[in-house]
Design an enzyme around this catalytic site. Sequence first.
Site, mmCIF file in Angstrom:
data_model
loop_
_atom_site.group_PDB
_atom_site.id
_atom_site.type_symbol
_atom_site.label_atom_id
_atom_site.label_comp_id
_atom_site.label_asym_id
_atom_site.label_seq_id
_atom_site.Cartn_x
_atom_site.Cartn_y
_atom_site.Cartn_z
ATOM 1 N N LYS A 257 7.270 9.905 65.011
ATOM 2 C CA LYS A 257 7.768 9.226 66.202
ATOM 3 C C LYS A 257 8.523 7.973 65.757
ATOM 4 O O LYS A 257 8.038 7.219 64.923
ATOM 5 C CB LYS A 257 6.615 8.829 67.121
ATOM 6 C CG LYS A 257 5.848 9.993 67.713
ATOM 7 C CD LYS A 257 4.699 9.501 68.573
ATOM 8 C CE LYS A 257 3.829 10.639 69.067
ATOM 9 N NZ LYS A 257 4.509 11.483 70.058
ATOM 10 N N ARG B 92 -2.137 20.609 70.799
ATOM 11 C CA ARG B 92 -2.430 22.011 71.111
ATOM 12 C C ARG B 92 -3.081 22.726 69.929
ATOM 13 O O ARG B 92 -3.842 23.673 70.124
ATOM 14 C CB ARG B 92 -1.146 22.710 71.558
ATOM 15 C CG ARG B 92 -0.065 22.804 70.492
ATOM 16 C CD ARG B 92 1.300 23.124 71.073
ATOM 17 N NE ARG B 92 1.841 22.004 71.835
ATOM 18 C CZ ARG B 92 2.997 22.043 72.499
ATOM 19 N NH1 ARG B 92 3.728 23.158 72.491
ATOM 20 N NH2 ARG B 92 3.434 20.993 73.159
#
EC number: 3.4.11.1
Length: 493
Positions: free
Chosen positions: A274, A349
């Site tokens: 990020k 996930r």
Amino acid sequence: MDIRTTTTTATDWAGDLLALGFFEDQVELSGSLAELDQKLDGILQELIAETEFKGKAGKSAIARISSKSPIRKIMILGLGKAEDFKLDTLRRTAATIARSAKKEKGKTLGISLPLWNNDPTSTTQAIAEGIELALHQDHRFKSNSEDNNDNHAPEQIQLLGLGDQTTAIERAQRICSGVILARELVAAPANVVTPVTLAETARDLAQEYGLDVEVLGQAECEALGMGAFLGVALASDLPPQFIHLTYRPSGTPRRKLAIIGKGLTFDSGGLNLKTGGSGIETMKMDMAGSAATLGAAKVVGQLKPDVEVHFIVAATENMISGRAMHPGDILTASNGKTIEVNNTDAEGRLTLADALVFAEKLGVDALVDLATLTGACIVALGDDIAGLWSSDDALAEQILQAADHSGEKLWRMPMEEKYFEGMKSQIADMKNTGPRAGGSITAALFLKQFVKETPWAHLDVAGPVWADKENGYNNAGATGYGVRTLVNWVLGS
């Protein structure tokens, strides 16, 4: 702070601040309100007239009363149209009253609000929840004690005309204790709340409320084949913690449920790092799903329903190092399915995949996971609403009803199976991300691959777990979203 109900009505109450609620266009003073106004020498009618108060939602006004009066100040609040009156109207109104009492430095507070659905118990619980959540302040990381103005909060709060509702108040306080735990876990920075901290929190809950707890370390997770979870954990210097907390009722459980929370205590994005402007500084809250899970465990442990509940968190960090998983790596989950990692920043996930497999093997009747999973869900639904995906219509309806009762906004989203085509890999069973469009849907479809037959629901809570500014009974910061919905679902199952 002492919250109590009483048979005393507004006409006979005495104290620092009396708060009265009015429906829109129903502000005429008659009966007991006319009697109260006469007792106050017309101050109530004067306040309504001078402020042109019509009872519209969110409108309020306060007036000081003469020193000879048994009431020092009076507050009027608009509840909106009577046909739109909900439990959450009571929560939000109670929050406004509580904050106003604190600002006015009133030590004794009387609240007179109409019944919801002629139900004094639910009315009491909603008002108490609004007060408790609005007045919660987190000062752990402030060095200046002057920043802590909790001593201005009211000391005694009486809910007028409701009789004895002690049980409802205790229930509200227990529920709010779980919300506050979740808030404080999410609000704490990643150097305070780590995977080990979450495991310690689970152990503390187990000891205090008689729950069973098991925490699996890396070796145990490897033995169970949790390659997806451990792939995310590779780069962190902190050990992964797979937390399994269980509430078992004293008798035969009516149902068995599992709640799974995403537990990324910090998400750097991994090698798909990020960058500036991506919100990396907010990624301490990427464990909000696990915070809600542990908060719900705290409440369930106190309320003790006749339902067995398993609370599961796969806790780790997603970091960068020479050990980090690479874009293009293939991971094998504990159900044997292989995953091509085409984005290391779609890590939540992966941890949930192994957690869902573990949970289903427990033989439960339903699975619900919560995760700050996708920015796409925020784009679709905004900051206040979580998304719901489910393989089972009955389960989805149960959760929607639980959310509505709690006032936590939730919207069911489509499970468009054909979108999974975009996640298929040429060299593995699937990729961990799909095309840009429909990102929250493809994330849910990915999770679905790790549940066989058990009814399952996925809540993407990326938006509402954090508030940039005060909103209703939520203060700016972590909201504790999900705890009350989960608790209502468990109690209603």
